[in-house]
Design a protein around this motif. Structure first.
Motif, PDB file in Angstrom:
ATOM      1  N   GLU A  47      -3.110  10.135   0.538  1.00  0.00           N
ATOM      2  CA  GLU A  47      -3.141   9.101  -0.504  1.00  0.00           C
ATOM      3  C   GLU A  47      -1.784   8.420  -0.635  1.00  0.00           C
ATOM      4  N   ARG A  69      -1.043   6.202   2.143  1.00  0.00           N
ATOM      5  CA  ARG A  69      -1.812   4.967   2.045  1.00  0.00           C
ATOM      6  C   ARG A  69      -1.133   3.977   1.084  1.00  0.00           C
ATOM      7  N   VAL A  70      -0.659   4.513  -0.065  1.00  0.00           N
ATOM      8  CA  VAL A  70       0.022   3.658  -1.042  1.00  0.00           C
ATOM      9  C   VAL A  70       1.273   3.066  -0.422  1.00  0.00           C
ATOM     10  N   GLU A  71       2.037   3.943   0.278  1.00  0.00           N
ATOM     11  CA  GLU A  71       3.284   3.473   0.900  1.00  0.00           C
ATOM     12  C   GLU A  71       2.992   2.393   1.933  1.00  0.00           C
ATOM     13  N   ASP A  72       1.956   2.636   2.784  1.00  0.00           N
ATOM     14  CA  ASP A  72       1.599   1.659   3.812  1.00  0.00           C
ATOM     15  C   ASP A  72       1.187   0.349   3.179  1.00  0.00           C
ATOM     16  N   SER A  73       0.387   0.437   2.090  1.00  0.00           N
ATOM     17  CA  SER A  73      -0.099  -0.800   1.516  1.00  0.00           C
ATOM     18  C   SER A  73       1.048  -1.556   0.834  1.00  0.00           C
ATOM     19  N   GLU A  74       2.044  -0.808   0.288  1.00  0.00           N
ATOM     20  CA  GLU A  74       3.211  -1.490  -0.284  1.00  0.00           C
ATOM     21  C   GLU A  74       4.008  -2.204   0.800  1.00  0.00           C
ATOM     22  N   LYS A  75       4.163  -1.496   1.943  1.00  0.00           N
ATOM     23  CA  LYS A  75       4.903  -2.105   3.063  1.00  0.00           C
ATOM     24  C   LYS A  75       4.181  -3.362   3.544  1.00  0.00           C
ATOM     25  N   LEU A  76       2.852  -3.247   3.622  1.00  0.00           N
ATOM     26  CA  LEU A  76       2.054  -4.373   4.079  1.00  0.00           C
ATOM     27  C   LEU A  76       2.218  -5.553   3.117  1.00  0.00           C
ATOM     28  N   GLN A  77       2.187  -5.241   1.808  1.00  0.00           N
ATOM     29  CA  GLN A  77       2.371  -6.291   0.798  1.00  0.00           C
ATOM     30  C   GLN A  77       3.709  -6.998   0.973  1.00  0.00           C
TER      31      GLN A  77
END
Ligand code: ADP
Length: 247
Positions: free
Chosen positions: A9, A12-20
């Motif tokens: 989890e 996933r949060v870290e990846d989605s922040e990086k993606l953002q």
């Protein structure tokens, strides 16, 4: 099993922040290029090329709104740089009066409908700062002061020292911020309820971020009798020694 789920989890949060961050940065870059071209063309037309008063007004409107959009993009770009943690400070000894001068000159147009007053203590010490970042922070405060107060009211910028700190103040005579909302104004994307559209709510959180990167603090006070007063405190360091002149 529970721990593994948590780790996945978190990842996933870290990846989605990086993606953002990446999306934010690339969108801002893509918006910037055409906007610079629009601003350039509008500035060219704003000279003596057109004489029709209506056309002149329209060009002024294009310029005004493109500059506003430019500010939104600058804020988005800096926010993505600041939150990615990848920003390296370019610290140099700077003169605060130079900084104020540069900001006022750069933003002369949106400020021309206000009376801007600058009060500087004589012989202000130098401060080690990232000039470009601080220019952005100060511009956000001064442009907010103009945006959230009536034309022809006073905006006062002051710089002085107090207890080994450099104090930088921006005061306006606008509506101020109701006390119940003051606690949130430095949060990302926060806008006081009822504020007119035309902002992102990022400006003050960027200012706070930049000030804190310089080990400083920022406070909000009501301005008396009316308006807002933002105060930045920056720790003063031992001044650089001047190179000794040879006879
Ligand atoms: P933005 O201006 O894009 O909305 P900011 O983060 O710069 O975002 O400001 C957050 C909110 O604080 C603004 O929406 C506005 O409601 C309020 N605010 C900021 N500066 C002032 C000011 N000088 N006077 C009154 N309200 C202000």
């Amino acid at each position: 099993h529970f721990l593994r789920k948590r780790i996945i989890e978190a990842q996933r949060v870290e990846d989605s922040e990086k993606l953002q961050q990446t999306i934010l940065a690339s969108i801002s870059h893509e918006l910037r290029t055409p906007l610079t071209a629009i601003l350039g063309s509008a500035a060219a037309l704003d000279s003596d090329l057109i004489s029709n008063p209506l056309a002149k007004d329209i060009v002024k409107d294009i310029e005004f709104n493109s500059e506003r959009l430019n500010r939104v993009i600058e804020n988005l770009l800096d926010m993505s740089r600041l939150s990615s943690g990848s920003l390296a400070l370019n610290l140099e000894w700077q003169d605060i009066s130079d900084l104020i001068g540069v900001v006022l000159k750069k933003h002369a147009k949106p400020l021309q409908s206000h009376r801007v007053e600058v009060g500087l203590q004589s012989e202000l010490p130098l401060v080690r700062m990232d000039f470009r970042l601080f220019e952005h922070a100060l511009a956000n405060l001064i442009l907010n002061a103009a945006q959230y107060s009536q034309p022809d009211t006073k905006i006062i910028i002051r710089a002085y020292t107090h207890e080994k700190q450099l104090v930088l103040e921006v005061k306006d005579h606008g509506a101020g911020i109701p006390v119940e909302f003051i606690g949130q104004i430095f949060e990302k994307f926060y806008r006081v309820p009822g504020t007119l559209p035309g902002g992102t709510g990022l400006g003050l959180s960027i200012v706070k971020n930049i000030v804190e990167l310089h080990r400083g603090t920022i406070l909000y006070h009501k301005n008396e009798p009316q308006g807002s007063r933002f105060i930045i405190y920056l720790p003063l360091e031992p001044q650089p020694t001047l190179p000794i002149e040879e006879n």
